[in-house]
Design a protein around this motif. Sequence first.
Motif, PDB file in Angstrom:
ATOM      1  N   UNK A   1      11.728  10.439   0.381  1.00 52.87           N
ATOM      2  CA  UNK A   1      10.482   9.927  -0.289  1.00 52.87           C
ATOM      3  C   UNK A   1      10.904   9.299  -1.665  1.00 52.87           C
ATOM      4  N   UNK A   2      11.671  10.461  -2.291  1.00 48.46           N
ATOM      5  CA  UNK A   2      12.088  10.151  -3.722  1.00 48.46           C
ATOM      6  C   UNK A   2      13.175   9.157  -3.681  1.00 48.46           C
ATOM      7  N   UNK A   3      13.806   9.063  -2.652  1.00 46.83           N
ATOM      8  CA  UNK A   3      15.111   8.050  -2.723  1.00 46.83           C
ATOM      9  C   UNK A   3      14.324   6.632  -2.609  1.00 46.83           C
ATOM     10  N   UNK A   4      13.292   6.483  -1.753  1.00 47.40           N
ATOM     11  CA  UNK A   4      12.596   5.116  -1.521  1.00 47.40           C
ATOM     12  C   UNK A   4      12.148   4.965  -2.788  1.00 47.40           C
TER      13      UNK A   4
ATOM     14  N   UNK B   1       0.913  -1.220  -0.048  1.00 53.39           N
ATOM     15  CA  UNK B   1      -0.017   0.115  -0.099  1.00 53.39           C
ATOM     16  C   UNK B   1       0.631   1.141   0.025  1.00 53.39           C
ATOM     17  N   UNK B   2       2.082   1.454   0.913  1.00 57.35           N
ATOM     18  CA  UNK B   2       2.772   2.340   0.620  1.00 57.35           C
ATOM     19  C   UNK B   2       3.603   2.617  -0.386  1.00 57.35           C
TER      20      UNK B   2
ATOM     21  N   UNK C   1      -0.791   7.419   4.150  1.00 56.10           N
ATOM     22  CA  UNK C   1      -0.259   8.701   4.073  1.00 56.10           C
ATOM     23  C   UNK C   1       0.063   9.219   5.451  1.00 56.10           C
ATOM     24  N   UNK C   2      -0.684   9.020   6.411  1.00 58.26           N
ATOM     25  CA  UNK C   2      -0.150   9.407   7.786  1.00 58.26           C
ATOM     26  C   UNK C   2       1.302   9.055   7.968  1.00 58.26           C
ATOM     27  N   UNK C   3       1.758   7.683   7.840  1.00 57.00           N
ATOM     28  CA  UNK C   3       2.877   7.145   8.341  1.00 57.00           C
ATOM     29  C   UNK C   3       3.889   7.553   7.434  1.00 57.00           C
ATOM     30  N   UNK C   4       3.501   7.837   6.197  1.00 53.35           N
ATOM     31  CA  UNK C   4       4.519   8.284   5.197  1.00 53.35           C
ATOM     32  C   UNK C   4       5.043   9.885   5.579  1.00 53.35           C
TER      33      UNK C   4
END
Lengths: 172, 172
Positions: B117-120, B54-55, B88-91
């Motif tokens: 985030x972009x790196x992941x 989901x993430x 989204x909250x955890x992200x």
Amino acid sequence: MSEPISGEGLLFLTDEQLQQGIEGMFFAYRGFTADPDRILEELNRDRDQNYGRAHHRAVHFVARAPGTTVKNLLEILGVTKQSLNRVLRTLMEDGLVVSKVGGSDRRERHLFLTEAGQALERQLSEVQRARMRDAYRAAGPEAVRGFRQVLEAMMDKEMGRKYGALRDKAEG
Amino acid sequence: MSEPISGEGLLFLTDEQLQQGIEGMFFAYRGFTADPDRILEELNRDRDQNYGRAHHRAVHFVARAPGTTVKNLLEILGVTKQSLNRVLRTLMEDGLVVSKVGGSDRRERHLFLTEAGQALERQLSEVQRARMRDAYRAAGPEAVRGFRQVLEAMMDKEMGRKYGALRDKAEG
DNA sequence: TTGGAATGTCAACAAAGCTGACATAAAATC
DNA sequence: GATTTTATGTCAGCTTTGTTGACATTCCAA
């Protein structure tokens, strides 16, 4: 990122093309499962049980290879026995699946669909085949060949072998 | 069940052929998600958070359409807002995603990936693209064309439109 | 200005995965 | 014949990711 590959006038492996393939898989898989999901949801409204995709998969592969063992099903589905067991238990309680002790190896349980199980399986696979048929017809035979080639290349090696085994068995 | 369709020397819509397509989708989709799943599992071992598919999906589509709204993401992902919100909250807590209140409509939240985030996202899409690239190369350009045609025909109509929108945006 | 629509959050629950521990029976091996 | 391995099942407990229901905030239009 990666350079386009050009050979014989083809230019098709840009990151953008690959990205589109990824999203295509995502959206197509959703369509692929949508119809059986809907049917199960309707059935669940009436009945007491709550069947989902896990039940569908189990029923599908038991229908595909009647008499298959629990172990084999575990390998095909790629889940833990605890997870599969929960699904099989409810299916057996509801009289959709029966298990028979193995003849040569009495530790094994061979799985079969009952009449009711076959009826459910037909109902689910019917709509899924219909969508596949429509997609195949819309795309044409040449596209279908390509589709299957890419799918096969995308599988993990072991899965490809299990897939091949199912295919050969059906063809033989 | 259904009769084989023969035209121009093609014979490809037996139930058996369709069944193989269904199983092909099942096994291929597993392969398709296997690599990112594995990466996330490794990351989860070290960190405290537990990220899953989901993430990955959320991060993928935010990367794909930076500044997209929650509502738009909901439509693409096809889940409830409560479910997406948790992801989204955890992200956001982990500093991978930021949300900015909309300029014209302050109810909306526009989503962006941070550097982290972009790196992941790169790390995850890297392996997925690699598998897609290998599959495309193994099958060849003609097969890839067919693959994409069948995928597109298999989607629900609305999803096909969203898919097309993403595609056009990237091409434009 | 007020009522409805859109957007997002909190709480609680369910499906379906997972691990770990353990039991039983049968087969295989030493 | 004793031991080990394999196949299966079960219990307990946990996680992810979906679901509804209730509710707050914001915007827009009647």
